[in-house]
Design an enzyme around this catalytic site. Sequence first.
Site, mmCIF file in Angstrom:
data_model
loop_
_atom_site.group_PDB
_atom_site.id
_atom_site.type_symbol
_atom_site.label_atom_id
_atom_site.label_comp_id
_atom_site.label_asym_id
_atom_site.label_seq_id
_atom_site.Cartn_x
_atom_site.Cartn_y
_atom_site.Cartn_z
ATOM 1 N N TYR A 25 -1.801 -1.544 11.074
ATOM 2 C CA TYR A 25 -2.088 -2.004 9.702
ATOM 3 C C TYR A 25 -0.946 -1.617 8.760
ATOM 4 C CZ TYR A 25 -3.776 -1.476 4.938
ATOM 5 O OH TYR A 25 -3.866 -1.503 3.575
ATOM 6 N N LYS B 132 2.079 -3.874 6.560
ATOM 7 C CA LYS B 132 2.428 -3.780 5.129
ATOM 8 C C LYS B 132 3.946 -3.632 4.981
ATOM 9 C CE LYS B 132 -1.630 -4.255 3.377
ATOM 10 N NZ LYS B 132 -1.941 -5.565 2.809
ATOM 11 N N SER C 100 0.840 -1.200 0.000
ATOM 12 C CA SER C 100 0.000 0.000 0.000
ATOM 13 C C SER C 100 0.869 1.240 0.000
ATOM 14 C CB SER C 100 -0.858 -0.030 1.271
ATOM 15 O OG SER C 100 -1.414 1.233 1.524
#
Length: 342
Positions: A152, A156, A127
């Site tokens: 989160y 990644k 992302s």
Amino acid sequence: MKKSCVLVSGGAGYIGSHTTVELINAGYDVVIVDNLSNSDMKAVEGVRQITGVDIPFVKVDCCDLEGFRKVFEQYQFDSVIHFAASKAVGESVQKPLEYYRNNLTSFMNVITLMREFGRPNIVFSSSCTVYGEPEKQPVTEQTPRKPATSPYGNTKQMCEDILRDSVTAYAGLKGIALRYFNPIGAHPSALIGELPRGVPQNLVPYITQTAAGIRECLSVFGDDYPTPDGSCIRDYIDVVDLAKAHVAAIRRMIEDKNKSSYEIFNIGTGRGVSVLELVHEFEKVNQLKLNYKIAPRREGDIIAIWADPTLANTELGWKAERTLDQTLASAWAWEKHIRGMK
Ligand code: UFG
């Protein structure tokens, strides 16, 4: 000639379902695995309907190593696209251990089994969140990563590192991380699209639900940012275009065109669009008025980010093709479809 088979983890999800369609269109066989924790068999049925192929589906959690191993025993795929992960930024702040456990364990299990069974190619869903608030726009793959601001985002970054270190250490393993910008829209058939559970956290699902009368009013989070109209800027990428980037990444690894065993590509349009621009474009293309108000800033939001997609354009031979208008029309068509509206 029949092309090879791809395992799609999280294939019942938003990006996974669209990618499965594009893989089938490009001639690949696909096996879907998903634990259905934040997805629906309706998406798999939609994919089967669009493609006319009875794609195998296995309900399994990638964190369950033994259960997942059976899929590797049963199916002869040589590539994996790993979408299966928890993805809500705010929730990850509340439940960090769940996020680290789920996102890291499932990814390490995938790599463990790929080694065990000698399956060479993996695409990882990364992302643009890894860039944080960038100093310069647009961001290239060389733009430095910033410390993650949520568990989160941290998963990644950590998974990118796990992939890099794994392909360095384990001969025969190749990996591509695709750094997505903001995926929006739905398949032109309106048979698959995003299915958020509860109140949508992301802009476009909130817009379409407001237009459908499910939400009363869209809050535009902040109009006093240092941007031309004061609202935040993002690079909104059509989900079908994004899906095609995965096909290009798989093709690159199968055809052995990688410059190295680990590569990273930005997947965006290269165009920054503000929240207010997006709202007005949505109104224009779908000929409706959206109930919205200016609300305070949302904590943790990046002011502006958009991609330099040159590397993906030249190396993957991939380019975003759909216009913002087509994408916003598809998002609305999908919302109307799931609400049974004309
Ligand atoms: N926004 C609103 N109102 C809403 C929802 C969003 O004004 O109801 C604004 C946000 O403030 C932001 C823009 O719309 O300026 C886009 O917000 P999204 O929540 O749709 O997307 P984000 O850019 O915040 O987050 C997305 C993904 C994350 C990923 C991140 C990377 O959802 O998974 O991009 O930057 F980590």
